[in-house]
Write an enzyme that holds these catalytic residues in place. Structure first.
Site, short mmCIF file in Angstrom:
data_model
loop_
_atom_site.label_atom_id
_atom_site.label_comp_id
_atom_site.label_asym_id
_atom_site.label_seq_id
_atom_site.Cartn_x
_atom_site.Cartn_y
_atom_site.Cartn_z
N GLU A 92 0.86 -1.19 0.00
CA GLU A 92 0.00 0.00 0.00
C GLU A 92 0.89 1.24 0.00
OE1 GLU A 92 -2.24 -0.23 3.64
OE2 GLU A 92 -1.98 1.91 4.00
N HIS A 145 -2.76 -5.82 10.84
CA HIS A 145 -3.64 -6.86 10.29
C HIS A 145 -3.50 -8.19 11.04
CE1 HIS A 145 -3.24 -4.65 6.12
NE2 HIS A 145 -3.95 -3.96 6.99
N ASN A 155 -5.41 -5.79 2.36
CA ASN A 155 -6.00 -5.30 3.61
C ASN A 155 -7.27 -6.12 3.89
OD1 ASN A 155 -4.79 -3.34 1.71
ND2 ASN A 155 -4.56 -2.15 3.56
P1 FAE Z 1 -12.08 -5.56 15.18
O1 FAE Z 1 -12.47 -4.57 14.13
O2 FAE Z 1 -10.72 -5.49 15.75
O3 FAE Z 1 -13.16 -5.42 16.35
C1 FAE Z 1 -13.07 -6.11 17.57
C2 FAE Z 1 -13.85 -5.32 18.61
O4 FAE Z 1 -14.10 -6.16 19.73
C3 FAE Z 1 -13.11 -4.09 19.12
O5 FAE Z 1 -13.98 -2.98 19.12
C4 FAE Z 1 -12.70 -4.48 20.54
O6 FAE Z 1 -12.63 -3.37 21.44
C5 FAE Z 1 -13.81 -5.44 20.93
N1 FAE Z 1 -13.42 -6.44 21.92
C6 FAE Z 1 -12.32 -7.23 21.89
N2 FAE Z 1 -12.29 -8.07 22.95
C7 FAE Z 1 -13.43 -7.78 23.68
C8 FAE Z 1 -13.96 -8.30 24.90
N3 FAE Z 1 -13.34 -9.27 25.57
N4 FAE Z 1 -15.12 -7.77 25.36
C9 FAE Z 1 -15.76 -6.78 24.68
N5 FAE Z 1 -15.28 -6.25 23.52
C10 FAE Z 1 -14.14 -6.76 23.02
O7 FAE Z 1 -12.31 -7.05 14.69
N6 FAE Z 1 -7.95 -3.11 7.16
C11 FAE Z 1 -8.35 -2.89 5.90
O8 FAE Z 1 -8.99 -3.75 5.29
N7 FAE Z 1 -8.07 -1.68 5.28
C12 FAE Z 1 -7.34 -0.71 5.90
O9 FAE Z 1 -7.11 0.36 5.32
C13 FAE Z 1 -6.88 -0.95 7.22
N8 FAE Z 1 -6.12 -0.02 7.88
C14 FAE Z 1 -5.83 -0.22 9.21
C15 FAE Z 1 -5.20 0.79 9.93
C16 FAE Z 1 -5.01 0.66 11.31
C17 FAE Z 1 -4.33 1.76 12.08
C18 FAE Z 1 -5.46 -0.52 11.97
C19 FAE Z 1 -5.29 -0.68 13.46
C20 FAE Z 1 -6.06 -1.54 11.25
C21 FAE Z 1 -6.24 -1.40 9.88
N9 FAE Z 1 -6.91 -2.39 9.14
C22 FAE Z 1 -7.25 -2.17 7.84
C23 FAE Z 1 -7.27 -3.67 9.76
C24 FAE Z 1 -8.77 -3.78 10.07
O10 FAE Z 1 -9.22 -2.63 10.76
C25 FAE Z 1 -9.00 -5.05 10.88
O11 FAE Z 1 -8.61 -6.15 10.08
C26 FAE Z 1 -10.46 -5.23 11.29
O12 FAE Z 1 -10.91 -4.15 12.07
C27 FAE Z 1 -10.66 -6.53 12.04
O13 FAE Z 1 -12.04 -6.75 12.17
P2 FAE Z 1 -12.59 -7.74 13.28
O14 FAE Z 1 -14.05 -7.88 13.08
O15 FAE Z 1 -11.77 -8.97 13.26
#
Ligand code: FAE
Length: 528
Positions: A381, A467, A505
């Site tokens: 990227e 990721h 991503n």
């Molecule tokens: P996620 O979005 O991490 O959500 C999990 C949620 O569960 C969070 O809100 C936690 O606070 C909550 N949680 C966890 N444990 C507990 C618990 N025990 N009790 C209650 N709540 C809990 O999961 N991906 C892309 O495709 N494109 C991008 O441009 C991109 N840029 C990124 C930039 C940054 C800075 C970051 C950090 C990530 C980026 N990603 C990107 C990755 C993407 O955001 C990530 O793969 C997804 O958010 C993961 O989705 P999940 O549903 O697995």
């Protein structure tokens, strides 16, 4: 879905409708369905359950980001971060630690449930979003569908035609994916940095490709024209976007709450999962206040439990449940198959005449696509570095096809998990990124930047990932639809299903897989 409806009719409907700050009794609060977390996988589960008429409770450890602070903004800026930036820290921990080796990036902040967390393990730290919307609140919005052949390689038991015909389009549509107007891209100062990196890649004989995004590009063009408040054009991204970004709280989760069947509890962290004698699930959750103090320990009961805490959150809950004996039938694949999607960040130093521009949009729209190169597959990227000053840096987040995987183990003393990722695992990603960028540097007579990642000579940031993927891999820890093996009515819907790598991503893939799971579960899991 009859069973879920039956459960509702049978009285599993006494779900907590109070706000997170209300005083609630310590008695077990029940709902037919509970969703843990509110990121991509969780948001899909909540919407589809709500639409099916199932009363559903979503439990999220972060806060709801909808209230302006004293500066009138919901999220703080990247250039002057305050307590809203990071999850209970006293100093920010930005991915770029230094500039010209100077400690000018990070700031002291107050402890608060801020929106970005950096979870540290021995040789790897993981950035995750905290709050209603999970990673969608802090990510770069890049909404990339993986190459079909690689998806099929990673998920041999999933019907790729059905994914690409039904679930990827469905996910992109609800997420609000759109693309930058090519004519505007070619002419605007805000994407000069990307055009410069594109030219350098082309000079090395490499292919670049536009990538879609969930940031509203019409809004971005209005920002550039001065008719809308700036967000992507004001440096906002990793600590939240105040405008323009279609984060999950505006898409899936807004629709989920709109069904009238979904309730959200915030600032509550699920710490334990067990099973009652009647087969229902019992959750323990700590409710915290804004200082992080546990003000109440609650219990919840549900018939159907959907795990959407992300790769780290879900895997930790299940590893703990297996190792402490509360869900002893979980298999040995729980906690295994974890990877960083091969993430490596790096910067290149451009010639003085090759300016990248002081104005940079925070939303990436181009990638260097060398994934088809079997000898060294990399998708990189082209990332912005918006400082408001010309700095001659081309920044990249390389996604490499690193085959190494790690497992989580349980540490009883701290009741948390340890990650077996080592420096040798990261070295594989670095080797692949280096091969690609050595080629670009050679073609352009340029060098790497050595000043961005803290240590004096650190070129490749190989100690963090955006990721995190895996830990409860589809078809191993679960069946081919995310149903956890060993238990019924227990589902994983998030990034822990992806086996450590997806080549792009990941959030579109996570969303599409969750859509596929929910479509199946709502039709099939009807046994009482
Ligand atoms: P996620 O979005 O991490 O959500 C999990 C949620 O569960 C969070 O809100 C936690 O606070 C909550 N949680 C966890 N444990 C507990 C618990 N025990 N009790 C209650 N709540 C809990 O999961 N991906 C892309 O495709 N494109 C991008 O441009 C991109 N840029 C990124 C930039 C940054 C800075 C970051 C950090 C990530 C980026 N990603 C990107 C990755 C993407 O955001 C990530 O793969 C997804 O958010 C993961 O989705 P999940 O549903 O697995």
């Amino acid at each position: 879905m009859a069973a879920l409806q039956t459960a509702a009719a049978a009285g599993f409907t006494r779900i907590g409708l109070q706000s997170a700050s209300a005083v609630e009794p310590a008695a077990v609060d029940t709902a037919p369905a509970i969703v843990i977390g509110s990121g991509y996988g969780a948001a899909v589960a909540a919407l589809r359950l709500g639409q099916a008429g199932i009363r559903t409770l979503v439990i999220e450890m972060g806060r709801l980001w909808n209230t302006p602070g004293s500066d009138g903004k919901v999220f703080c800026s990247t250039s002057a971060p305050d307590e809203r930036s990071m999850w209970f820290r006293t100093r920010t921990e930005a991915p770029l630690a230094t500039f010209l080796w100077l400690d000018v990036v990070n700031r002291d902040i107050g402890r608060y449930p801020g929106v970005l967390d950096r979870v540290h393990f021995d040789h790897m730290s993981v950035y995750v979003g905290r709050g209603v919307g999970g990673g969608s609140l802090v990510n770069g919005g890049m909404a990339v569908t993986p190459p079909k052949a690689y998806f099929a390689e990673q998920f041999p038991a999933v019907d790729a035609d059905e994914m690409y015909g039904t679930y990827f389009p469905r996910a992109r549509s609800v997420l609000g994916v759109n693309s930058v107007d090519p004519a505007w891209f070619e002419s605007t100062a805000w994407y000069r940095f990307a055009r410069v990196s594109r030219a350098h890649a082309h000079k090395a004989g490499l292919r670049t490709t536009f990538v879609p995004n969930v940031y509203d590009f019409a809004h971005m063009q209005r920002e550039a024209a001065g008719t809308a408040t700036r967000s992507a054009l004001a440096g906002e991204v990793i600590y939240g976007n105040n405008h323009g970004k279609r984060s999950l709280d505006r898409t899936y989760l807004a629709s989920a709450l709109g069904t009238g069947n979904v309730t959200l509890h915030t600032l509550e962290k699920v710490t334990g999962i067990s099973r009652a004698a009647d087969g229902t699930y019992v959750l323990t959750a700590d409710r915290i206040d804004l200082t992080g103090r546990v003000v109440e320990t609650k219990q919840y009961g549900c018939t159907y439990l959907f795990l959407g805490g992300g790769s780290l959150g879900t895997t930790e809950l299940l590893v703990r449940a297996r190792e402490t004996g509360t869900l002893p039938a979980l298999n040995a694949s729980v906690g295994a198959g974890w990877g960083t999607n091969g993430n490596v960040m790096l910067g290149r130093a451009n010639h003085l005449w090759d300016t990248v521009g002081a104005d940079q949009s925070t939303m990436p729209v181009l990638g260097i696509d060398d994934w088809a190169n079997a000898a060294n597959p990399v998708f990189a990227e082209i990332a912005p570095l918006p400082t408001g000053l010309e700095h001659w840096v081309s920044l990249y987040l390389a996604i490499t096809k690193n085959p190494r995987r790690a497992s989580f183990s349980y540490d009883a003393a701290t009741r948390s998990v340890k990650l077996g990722w080592t420096a040798a695992h990261s070295a594989v990603s670095v080797g692949m990124a280096k091969k690609l960028f050595d080629r670009i540097n050679a073609a352009n007579s340029t060098i790497y930047r050595y000043d961005l990642f803290g240590a004096a000579d650190k070129v490749f940031a190989d100690d963090f990932t955006y990721h995190p993927l895996g830990g409860c891999v589809l078809g191993r820890a679960t069946d081919d639809y995310g149903r956890v093996k060993g238990y019924s009515k227990l589902y994983v819907t998030d990034g822990s299903l992806v086996p450590g790598s997806i080549g792009v991503n990941p959030f579109v893939t996570i969303t599409a897989l969750a859509e596929r799971t929910m479509a199946r579960v709502l039709v099939e899991d009807t046994a009482p």
